[in-house]
Design a protein around this motif. Structure first.
Motif, PDB file in Angstrom:
ATOM      1  N   THR A 210      -9.709   4.559  -0.917  1.00 23.00           N
ATOM      2  CA  THR A 210      -9.084   3.238  -0.977  1.00 23.00           C
ATOM      3  C   THR A 210      -8.348   2.932   0.317  1.00 23.00           C
ATOM      4  O   THR A 210      -8.489   1.843   0.893  1.00 23.00           O
ATOM      5  N   ALA A 211      -7.545   3.889   0.796  1.00 18.77           N
ATOM      6  CA  ALA A 211      -6.778   3.677   2.018  1.00 18.77           C
ATOM      7  C   ALA A 211      -7.684   3.453   3.218  1.00 18.77           C
ATOM      8  O   ALA A 211      -7.413   2.601   4.072  1.00 18.77           O
ATOM      9  N   VAL A 218      -5.880  -3.789   7.046  1.00 18.75           N
ATOM     10  CA  VAL A 218      -4.420  -3.785   6.905  1.00 18.75           C
ATOM     11  C   VAL A 218      -3.844  -2.539   7.572  1.00 18.75           C
ATOM     12  O   VAL A 218      -4.398  -1.443   7.431  1.00 18.75           O
ATOM     13  N   SER A 219      -2.719  -2.696   8.250  1.00 19.19           N
ATOM     14  CA  SER A 219      -2.166  -1.583   9.026  1.00 19.19           C
ATOM     15  C   SER A 219      -1.256  -0.660   8.224  1.00 19.19           C
ATOM     16  O   SER A 219      -1.043   0.490   8.603  1.00 19.19           O
ATOM     17  N   GLU A 220      -0.696  -1.134   7.112  1.00 20.28           N
ATOM     18  CA  GLU A 220       0.222  -0.321   6.304  1.00 20.28           C
ATOM     19  C   GLU A 220      -0.178  -0.425   4.841  1.00 20.28           C
ATOM     20  O   GLU A 220      -0.237  -1.527   4.283  1.00 20.28           O
ATOM     21  N   ILE A 221      -0.457   0.719   4.221  1.00 21.08           N
ATOM     22  CA  ILE A 221      -1.001   0.743   2.858  1.00 21.08           C
ATOM     23  C   ILE A 221      -0.278   1.817   2.053  1.00 21.08           C
ATOM     24  O   ILE A 221      -0.044   2.926   2.551  1.00 21.08           O
ATOM     25  N   VAL A 222       0.057   1.490   0.827  1.00 20.87           N
ATOM     26  CA  VAL A 222       0.562   2.491  -0.115  1.00 20.87           C
ATOM     27  C   VAL A 222      -0.309   2.406  -1.366  1.00 20.87           C
ATOM     28  O   VAL A 222      -0.330   1.369  -2.041  1.00 20.87           O
ATOM     29  N   VAL A 223      -1.026   3.482  -1.649  1.00 24.50           N
ATOM     30  CA  VAL A 223      -1.900   3.515  -2.820  1.00 24.50           C
ATOM     31  C   VAL A 223      -1.132   4.191  -3.957  1.00 24.50           C
ATOM     32  O   VAL A 223      -0.889   5.396  -3.940  1.00 24.50           O
ATOM     33  N   ALA A 236      -3.990   6.024  11.338  1.00 24.71           N
ATOM     34  CA  ALA A 236      -4.712   7.247  10.987  1.00 24.71           C
ATOM     35  C   ALA A 236      -3.845   8.238  10.218  1.00 24.71           C
ATOM     36  O   ALA A 236      -4.342   9.256   9.730  1.00 24.71           O
ATOM     37  N   ASP A 237      -2.556   7.970  10.090  1.00 26.70           N
ATOM     38  CA  ASP A 237      -1.634   8.887   9.428  1.00 26.70           C
ATOM     39  C   ASP A 237      -1.706   8.734   7.912  1.00 26.70           C
ATOM     40  O   ASP A 237      -1.815   7.626   7.386  1.00 26.70           O
ATOM     41  N   ARG A 238      -1.643   9.866   7.229  1.00 26.97           N
ATOM     42  CA  ARG A 238      -1.660   9.906   5.778  1.00 26.97           C
ATOM     43  C   ARG A 238      -0.555  10.839   5.291  1.00 26.97           C
ATOM     44  O   ARG A 238      -0.355  11.917   5.842  1.00 26.97           O
ATOM     45  N   GLU A 239       0.158  10.429   4.242  1.00 26.15           N
ATOM     46  CA  GLU A 239       1.163  11.296   3.642  1.00 26.15           C
ATOM     47  C   GLU A 239       1.241  11.010   2.152  1.00 26.15           C
ATOM     48  O   GLU A 239       1.359   9.860   1.744  1.00 26.15           O
ATOM     49  N   ARG A 271      13.864   1.588   6.532  1.00 27.14           N
ATOM     50  CA  ARG A 271      13.397   2.930   6.189  1.00 27.14           C
ATOM     51  C   ARG A 271      11.928   3.078   6.556  1.00 27.14           C
ATOM     52  O   ARG A 271      11.173   2.113   6.546  1.00 27.14           O
ATOM     53  N   SER A 272      11.521   4.295   6.891  1.00 30.50           N
ATOM     54  CA  SER A 272      10.130   4.568   7.248  1.00 30.50           C
ATOM     55  C   SER A 272       9.239   4.371   6.029  1.00 30.50           C
ATOM     56  O   SER A 272       9.715   4.390   4.883  1.00 30.50           O
ATOM     57  N   PRO A 273       7.925   4.201   6.218  1.00 33.20           N
ATOM     58  CA  PRO A 273       7.040   4.066   5.062  1.00 33.20           C
ATOM     59  C   PRO A 273       7.158   5.223   4.062  1.00 33.20           C
ATOM     60  O   PRO A 273       7.182   4.997   2.848  1.00 33.20           O
ATOM     61  N   ALA A 274       7.239   6.467   4.555  1.00 35.83           N
ATOM     62  CA  ALA A 274       7.339   7.609   3.640  1.00 35.83           C
ATOM     63  C   ALA A 274       8.649   7.581   2.871  1.00 35.83           C
ATOM     64  O   ALA A 274       8.679   7.791   1.645  1.00 35.83           O
ATOM     65  N   GLU A 275       9.759   7.307   3.555  1.00 31.93           N
ATOM     66  CA  GLU A 275      11.046   7.251   2.868  1.00 31.93           C
ATOM     67  C   GLU A 275      11.100   6.052   1.925  1.00 31.93           C
ATOM     68  O   GLU A 275      11.680   6.127   0.829  1.00 31.93           O
ATOM     69  N   ALA A 276      10.469   4.953   2.315  1.00 35.35           N
ATOM     70  CA  ALA A 276      10.413   3.785   1.427  1.00 35.35           C
ATOM     71  C   ALA A 276       9.671   4.122   0.140  1.00 35.35           C
ATOM     72  O   ALA A 276      10.055   3.676  -0.949  1.00 35.35           O
TER      73      ALA A 276
END
Length: 306
Positions: A210-211, A218-223, A236-239, A271-276
């Motif tokens: 999906t990502a 889209v440049s920023e995705i949260v699945v 290209a980053d995934r967490e 906040r960063s995407p991961a912290e968000a």
């Protein structure tokens, strides 16, 4: 011009939630409204606007009053003579919910009928949020008006967030849904899909798939993926961000919508995407421990760390 506000576009419905015995509780909810509710609680220094269309019946007046009482405006949203809100009822089996809807003639289906009013409502917003349900309740022409207006606001500096939120019963066929959602993604900065929805709509085999697919646009995705980890993808980053397990959830209504609100509030706060995503999981975990889609502001703020 200062861009401080947050706006959410869609349908706020009458909500009947089941209680013990024959009595029902009347409230107000809907996917994009639930997200704005969390944003209004957590991004409390940013004016909140719910962009829709409303009827002129007593229930519509109650909706607008309820929004105002909680610090949420309606911008230039039209009030349409003779129209009325949609209605849904929640029934629970344990903490899991099912829904019955009456929304075919909802006033919100006319939210893009006045393009000038729509433009005015979205002017100078720091964040604009909408969903696949917003698209699904509109006809093709109105969807085009909505996306053109959102694109113009984005070009003027607004951040745009979108949850595809695929609900098959609202669409005439899969192809129409795919086309409309793909068009929405072209005007989106932050996508907040739910993996089972994407699996149903596109046949995705994993959140990573999906990502990758959405990452072409889209440049920023949260699945989101229920109690499984959320996958945060930026370039290209995934967490993977683990969800918070709630041993005895009371009601899962609105959990994903509240996750979205928590995530977006955290991103607006820097906040960063991961912290968000971690913040969003805490908000969602708090929401499933109360009945109904809307948790009290103090509960949301405590979960968010305010």
């Amino acid at each position: 011009m200062s861009m401080q506000g947050v706006a959410s576009i869609g349908e706020c419905m009458l909500e009947l939630s089941g209680q013990s015995g024959p009595d029902w509780r009347l409230g107000f909810a809907g996917d994009t409204f639930n997200t704005l509710w969390a944003l209004a609680a957590l991004a409390k220094d940013r004016p909140a606007t719910y962009v829709s269309a409303f009827g002129d019946d007593p229930f519509s007046h109650q909706q607008i009053e309820f929004l105002a009482e909680n610090g949420i405006g309606i911008g230039a949203s039209p009030v349409i003579a003779g129209a009325r809100p949609g209605l849904y009822a929640i029934t629970l089996e344990g903490a899991e919910r099912s829904f019955t809807y009456w929304r075919a003639d909802s006033a919100a289906r006319q939210l893009a009928s006045n393009s000038d009013a729509l433009v005015k409502s979205l002017e100078s917003q720091s964040l604009i949020y909408f969903s696949g349900i917003t698209l699904a309740i509109l006809d093709e022409r109105a969807r085009g008006t909505l996306l053109t207006t959102v694109a113009a606001a984005r070009a003027a500096g607004s951040l745009v967030a979108f949850d595809p939120n695929y609900r098959p019963r609202l669409w005439p066929d899969v192809g129409t849904a795919q086309k409309a959602i793909a068009a929405a993604l072209t005007v989106t900065d932050i996508a907040l899909p739910t993996f089972p929805d994407e699996q149903m709509l596109h046949g995705d085999r994993s959140p990573e798939e999906t990502a990758t697919r959405l990452g072409r646009t889209v440049s920023e995705i949260v699945v989101k993926n229920g109690e499984m980890p959320a996958l945060v993808a930026t370039g290209a980053d995934r967490e993977e961000i683990p969800a918070i397990h709630v041993a005895k959830p009371v009601d899962t209504t609105g959990a994903g919508d509240s996750f979205n609100g928590g995530y977006l509030a955290a991103r607006l706060a820097g906040r960063s995407p991961a912290e968000a995503a971690r913040s969003a999981h805490r908000v969602a975990a708090a929401v499933v421990q109360v009945r109904g889609a809307l948790a009290p502001f103090d509960i949301l703020r405590k979960a968010f760390g305010q």
